[in-house]
Design an enzyme around this catalytic site. Structure first.
Site: not given
Ligand SMILES: [Zn+2]
Length: 421
Positions: A92, A272, A310, A312, A315, A341
């Site tokens: 920015d 963002d 999920c 990630c 998970c 996550h």
């Molecule tokens: Zn997850």
């Protein structure tokens, strides 16, 4: 300058899938950019961020200018090397934080005058100085210094002054950037201002679009300041329609899943927000069924992961909600786990949108996502209205006796992290 190619268009909405190629690789849009405030996403290493599939992240110029500072960044050869990040980076202008974090700030035609965080002395951030700092950082996308007023400012004359000054400051940023010879590696974005006033927005849009050959992309600024969502989406729509087809469009400060999907449908390519990573540190996991506050007692004995489907790291190894309940806001491991996550959740929302746009199923993707995310709590009316404006009726085909419409944001927050900031 960056190479921008449109790969697919939704035949119903204004959504598109595109590829932005810059010095640190390709980023496929639409995308959500996580925010690495202090040269790092809080709680994650650069390697972890890369493994989550992030190709573009946002750094704050204000913070990098304070620590480590321009001298160290210049010695390191820029912020990419300093923080070990090989992907694309956006910075920015620093203006928003210089002004909002300063004890006093005064905007003059020359620049933003504020109290130095070190000495308290009056210090000036000019458009040229902002670009110069962003050159030292070396980000792939750099933002013009703009004159930002809070979106709820009632003073129309001040909003008009700020949007006109933002055009003049854009010209100064363009001139300084062109003189530096860095256009091949660093890409300057303009920021459309004009508050919540459609006429001022139209004027700012017209003047900035006249400069389209001198910038690599455009941002929609001055929103997400607590304005009514019904006004928010109309301004986003107006800007997205007024901006050129052949440049990326970035809506600043947007991070809720429903906001992201509405913005994508209106023609936005990038967004963002600190929300997904900040809320993770307060123990809130984002899921397709809505946000889950892991601090609530009901999770204390729940051995299932946040989301079985999920992908990630948290998970997929089966980390239980019970463990996260036990450690949330107490152990840093909980912040790592939920942050990873939530970054993957944002990436899945946007990746799912990209796939659906490419396959011609984006309207159905929107219907399915909203039906699951807002089941029981009701559809936010502004989302229904915004998506109807681009040809998608979220309520089409649903039993009218079972449809619930709610005013306001509609998000089923089972917590408030504002008190804990
Ligand atoms: Zn997850």
């Amino acid at each position: 300058m960056a190479k921008f190619e449109i790969l697919h268009r939704c035949s119903t909405t204004r959504a598109r899938v595109s590829r932005l190629t810059m010095a640190h690789g390709e980023t496929v849009l639409p995308t959500f950019m996580p925010v690495a405030t202090q040269a790092a996403i809080k709680g994650l290493t650069a390697q972890q961020v890369e493994q989550l599939g992030v190709t573009l992240l946002l750094n704050n110029t204000y913070h990098l200018n304070l620590r480590p500072g321009v001298d160290i960044l210049n010695k390191a050869g820029g912020a990419h090397r300093f923080q070990g990040w090989d992907g694309n980076m956006l910075t920015d202008s620093g203006g928003f934080q210089f002004v909002s974090l300063s004890k006093f700030a005064q905007i003059t035609e020359e620049g933003a005058l504020f109290a130095s965080p070190f000495t308290g002395e009056p210090t000036m951030l000019t458009p040229e100085e902002s670009i110069s700092i962003q050159h030292a950082i070396g980000a792939d996308i750099i933002m013009q210094l703009d004159d930002v007023v809070p979106s709820l400012t009632p003073d129309r004359a001040r909003v008009q002054e700020a949007s006109e000054r933002s055009v003049r400051w854009l010209d100064r940023c363009i001139a300084f950037h062109e003189a530096s010879g860095r256009q091949s590696t660093q890409n300057l974005f303009a920021i459309v201002q004009g508050g919540l006033d459609f006429e001022l927005r139209a004027r700012c849009l017209e003047q900035m679009v006249e400069r389209k050959d001198k910038v690599a992309g455009f941002a929609v600024g001055g929103l997400s300041g607590g304005e009514e969502k019904d006004v928010f989406w109309r301004v986003v729509k107006q800007c997205a329609e007024g901006l050129p087809e052949d440049k990326p469009r970035y809506c600043m400060g947007v991070g809720f899943a429903e906001d992201l999907l509405v913005c994508v449908a209106l023609g936005i390519d990038m967004a963002d927000c600190v929300f997904p990573t900040r809320t993770a540190r307060f123990g809130v996991a984002l899921t397709r069924d809505g946000p889950v506050n892991l601090r609530l007692a009901k999770h204390a004995t729940d051995l299932s992961p946040i989301d079985r489907e999920c992908p990630c790291p948290t998970c997929s190894i089966g980390t239980s909600r019970a463990l996260l309940h036990h450690t949330a806001t107490r152990e840093t491991t909980a912040a790592h786990a939920v942050t990873m996550h939530n970054i993957v959740f944002q990436a899945q929302v946007m990746g799912g949108a990209r796939d659906a746009i490419a396959q011609g199923t984006f309207p159905q993707y929107l219907k399915d996502f909203f039906a699951r995310y807002f089941v029981g709590t009701g559809y936010p009316e502004w989302c229904v209205n915004a998506l109807r404006s681009v040809g998608v009726d979220l309520l089409d085909g649903l039993d009218p006796h079972h449809i619930k419409i709610v005013q306001g944001s509609g998000a089923k927050w089972e917590y408030s992290d504002k008190k804990r900031k």
